[in-house]
Design an enzyme around this catalytic site. Structure first.
Site, PDB file in Angstrom:
ATOM      1  N   ASP A   1      98.691 -31.104  -1.798  1.00 49.46           N
ATOM      2  CA  ASP A   1      97.634 -30.280  -2.398  1.00 49.46           C
ATOM      3  C   ASP A   1      98.049 -29.673  -3.739  1.00 49.46           C
ATOM      4  O   ASP A   1      97.238 -29.017  -4.400  1.00 49.46           O
ATOM      5  CB  ASP A   1      97.243 -29.148  -1.436  1.00 49.46           C
ATOM      6  CG  ASP A   1      96.506 -29.687  -0.220  1.00 49.46           C
ATOM      7  OD1 ASP A   1      95.947 -30.787  -0.289  1.00 49.46           O
ATOM      8  OD2 ASP A   1      96.502 -28.986   0.814  1.00 49.46           O
TER       9      ASP A   1
ATOM     10  N   ARG B   1      91.281 -36.540  -7.461  1.00 50.02           N
ATOM     11  CA  ARG B   1      92.169 -35.655  -8.249  1.00 50.02           C
ATOM     12  C   ARG B   1      92.996 -36.413  -9.287  1.00 50.02           C
ATOM     13  O   ARG B   1      93.512 -35.797 -10.209  1.00 50.02           O
ATOM     14  CB  ARG B   1      93.077 -34.848  -7.312  1.00 50.02           C
ATOM     15  CG  ARG B   1      92.296 -33.764  -6.597  1.00 50.02           C
ATOM     16  CD  ARG B   1      93.156 -32.879  -5.721  1.00 50.02           C
ATOM     17  NE  ARG B   1      92.316 -31.799  -5.212  1.00 50.02           N
ATOM     18  CZ  ARG B   1      92.612 -31.061  -4.143  1.00 50.02           C
ATOM     19  NH1 ARG B   1      93.722 -31.268  -3.478  1.00 50.02           N
ATOM     20  NH2 ARG B   1      91.796 -30.095  -3.758  1.00 50.02           N
TER      21      ARG B   1
ATOM     22  N   ARG C   1      83.639 -37.802   1.949  1.00 48.68           N
ATOM     23  CA  ARG C   1      85.046 -37.989   2.321  1.00 48.68           C
ATOM     24  C   ARG C   1      85.198 -38.920   3.539  1.00 48.68           C
ATOM     25  O   ARG C   1      84.376 -38.903   4.453  1.00 48.68           O
ATOM     26  CB  ARG C   1      85.701 -36.633   2.544  1.00 48.68           C
ATOM     27  CG  ARG C   1      85.697 -35.879   1.209  1.00 48.68           C
ATOM     28  CD  ARG C   1      86.443 -34.602   1.253  1.00 48.68           C
ATOM     29  NE  ARG C   1      87.867 -34.822   1.419  1.00 48.68           N
ATOM     30  CZ  ARG C   1      88.724 -33.842   1.596  1.00 48.68           C
ATOM     31  NH1 ARG C   1      88.293 -32.586   1.643  1.00 48.68           N
ATOM     32  NH2 ARG C   1      89.996 -34.085   1.733  1.00 48.68           N
TER      33      ARG C   1
ATOM     34  N   SER D   1      98.938 -38.200   7.334  1.00 46.65           N
ATOM     35  CA  SER D   1      97.890 -37.180   7.275  1.00 46.65           C
ATOM     36  C   SER D   1      98.024 -36.194   8.429  1.00 46.65           C
ATOM     37  O   SER D   1      97.909 -36.562   9.604  1.00 46.65           O
ATOM     38  CB  SER D   1      96.505 -37.845   7.332  1.00 46.65           C
ATOM     39  OG  SER D   1      95.521 -36.860   7.596  1.00 46.65           O
TER      40      SER D   1
ATOM     41  N   LYS E   1      95.673 -21.460   4.368  1.00 45.00           N
ATOM     42  CA  LYS E   1      94.397 -22.040   4.827  1.00 45.00           C
ATOM     43  C   LYS E   1      94.603 -22.880   6.086  1.00 45.00           C
ATOM     44  O   LYS E   1      93.856 -22.752   7.058  1.00 45.00           O
ATOM     45  CB  LYS E   1      93.806 -22.874   3.682  1.00 45.00           C
ATOM     46  CG  LYS E   1      92.444 -23.457   3.957  1.00 45.00           C
ATOM     47  CD  LYS E   1      91.660 -23.654   2.677  1.00 45.00           C
ATOM     48  CE  LYS E   1      92.096 -24.840   1.848  1.00 45.00           C
ATOM     49  NZ  LYS E   1      91.720 -26.138   2.451  1.00 45.00           N
ATOM     50  N   SER E   2      95.608 -23.730   6.073  1.00 40.37           N
ATOM     51  CA  SER E   2      95.837 -24.613   7.235  1.00 40.37           C
ATOM     52  C   SER E   2      96.122 -23.795   8.488  1.00 40.37           C
ATOM     53  O   SER E   2      95.602 -24.100   9.573  1.00 40.37           O
ATOM     54  CB  SER E   2      97.043 -25.527   6.965  1.00 40.37           C
ATOM     55  OG  SER E   2      96.754 -26.408   5.925  1.00 40.37           O
TER      56      SER E   2
ATOM     57  N   GLY F   1      87.290 -30.261   4.542  1.00 37.22           N
ATOM     58  CA  GLY F   1      87.732 -31.479   5.212  1.00 37.22           C
ATOM     59  C   GLY F   1      88.567 -31.167   6.447  1.00 37.22           C
ATOM     60  O   GLY F   1      88.484 -31.874   7.462  1.00 37.22           O
TER      61      GLY F   1
END
Ligand code: S3P
Length: 448
Positions: free
Chosen positions: A322, A353, A129, A174, A28-29, A101
């Site tokens: 994740d 989560r 978020r 991040s 995905k990234s 996000g």
């Protein structure tokens, strides 16, 4: 497009094990970044293995709305006719980013440097978020961004600002913040440098280098000068280790399992899940290791084994950020106690989560104590039960794996968002050996 995701549920019968050879969908990234960088490059970018999930399709739709001609996706192939750093055009309406996000945070950096204004919106989860982590440093660079008082979307980014480079020390580890600032840095006067408190995924850096953009990388720091040029390229997206993680955990906890996951990205900034599972006693082997388009890739053999609880080391946290929903399921099947600390970021993902996983584990009879920044889990035996995934794709898929070791069926509610990252999850899980049905709109028919 908004949906009634809470109506969709997984019904998973207990038992079974996992067998076979699979390729889970594209990373995905890397898929997000392929579209973004391909769009602002000169010339054609061809992408193979693109993730056709809702999050990455949202990014793709945004660039079409910004005037970029994109062919596909078709069987994972996308061709982007790059418009160059200054070729994007004003969209005719607000950009809707669904659940994603990554799209919102990275695009905020990219949009801050444009000559036109945009508004970006998202679904209920994305609208909660935190965005100050990107808007604060971007404002220091000269960006003008409006949002509501809670620091959450929608975001209104005013175009036509002249950006100045920044030397920024990130308070949180991040990759989204780092990538956002590097994208803004492409449009800034001077050299933008970002320092991270711990290593985070470096796909943006690797891909920018692949597009021929000069970067300077030292340990924990990356710098680039604005005003350069990206040249279109060929991108081969490996299978997503974050999607493979569910099957790694499933095969580990279900006795008699033996699977091979093909062509999985094993970038060192992503392999926390393998490191942690191995430390717990998992039998995971990396085969045929190779490099594809600047990213390391391997086939991953996983056989079942008895796990033991561990104290997860803090440096693994950003490398597995994740994968904790899946890892919590592994911990619940381990002998003894597993302790996670230093993972407060989990509270601001697609759901909280820590709380949502602790609630679900307790529903299934596991002793799980949530803490501010982690969880303490006592290994035990899953009974059956009804779990609310709160629309979080990774929570839903993690609890589907739990059924392999449960005594009774597990029903997982609010599952539609699995399509954001892993659209064929139910199908692959069935083929691998899980007795799972996807019920939509309350009817009893499995609808794949
Ligand atoms: C991502 C970075 C991570 C991760 C997310 C994807 C990315 O977020 O949780 O799913 O593609 O850069 P943070 O960088 O905010 O931890």
């Amino acid at each position: 497009m908004k949906k009634n995701s809470f109506l969709e549920k997984f019904v998973v019968n207990p038992g079974g094990n996992l067998q076979g050879v699979f390729r889970v969908p594209g990373d995905k990234s890397i898929s997000h970044r392929a579209i973004m960088l391909g769009a602002i490059a000169e010339g054609l970018t061809r992408v193979n293995g693109f993730l056709e999930g809702e999050d990455t399709l949202a990014t793709l739709a945004v660039f079409k709305a910004l005037g970029v001609s994109i062919d596909g996706p078709s069987s994972g192939q996308v061709v982007i006719n790059g418009v160059g750093l200054h070729g994007l055009q004003a969209p005719s309406r607000a950009l809707y980013l669904g659940n994603s996000g990554t799209s919102m945070r990275l695009l905020t950096g990219l949009m801050a440097g444009q000559g036109f204004s945009v508004e970006m919106t998202g679904d209920v989860s994305l609208s909660r978020r935190p965005m100050r982590r990107v808007t604060v440093p971007l404002s220091e660079m000269g960006a003008r961004i409006e949002m509501n008082d809670e620091g959450t979307p929608p975001l209104k980014i005013q175009g036509g600002q002249s950006l100045q480079a920044i030397n920024y020390k990130m308070p949180v580890a991040s990759a989204q913040v780092k990538s956002c600032l590097l994208l803004a840095g492409l449009y800034a006067n001077g050299t933008t440098c970002v320092t991270e408190p711990a290593p985070t995924r470096d796909h943006t850096e690797r891909m920018l280098a692949g597009f021929g953009y000069q970067l300077k990388r030292d340990t924990g720091r990356v710098c680039l000068e604005g005003g350069g040029q990206l040249r279109g390229m060929l991108i081969d997206v490996p299978a997503d280790i974050s999607s493979a993680a569910f099957f790694m955990v499933g095969a580990t906890i279900a006795e008699g399992s033996n699977i091979l996951l093909e062509h999985v990205g094993i970038n060192p900034t992503r392999i926390g899940v393998i490191n942690i599972l191995r430390e717990m006693g998992a039998d995971i082997r990396l085969l045929n290791e190779r490099e594809v388009g600047g990213e390391p890739v391997a086939d991953i053999r996983v056989c079942s084994s008895q796990l033991h609880g561990i104290e997860i080391s803090r440096e693994q946290v950003p490398l597995a950020i994740d994968e904790f929903p899946a890892l919590f399921i592994a911990a619940a099947c381990a002998e003894g106690q597993t302790i996670l600390r230093g993972a407060e970021e989990l509270r601001v993902k697609e759901s909280d989560r820590i709380q949502v996983m602790a609630d679900g584990l307790r529903t299934l009879g596991i002793v799980a104590e949530p803490t501010l920044d982690g969880m303490v889990i006592q290994g035990g035996q899953f009974k059956g039960g009804v779990i609310n995934s709160y629309g979080d794709h990774r929570i839903a898929m993690a609890f589907a794996m739990a059924a392999l070791c449960a005594k009774e069926p597990i029903i997982i509610e609010d599952c539609a968002n699995v399509a954001t990252s892993f659209p064929n999850f139910v199908n692959l899980a069935q083929v691998a050996g899980i007795d799972i049905k996807w019920q939509k709109n309350g009817d009893d028919d499995a609808d794949l």
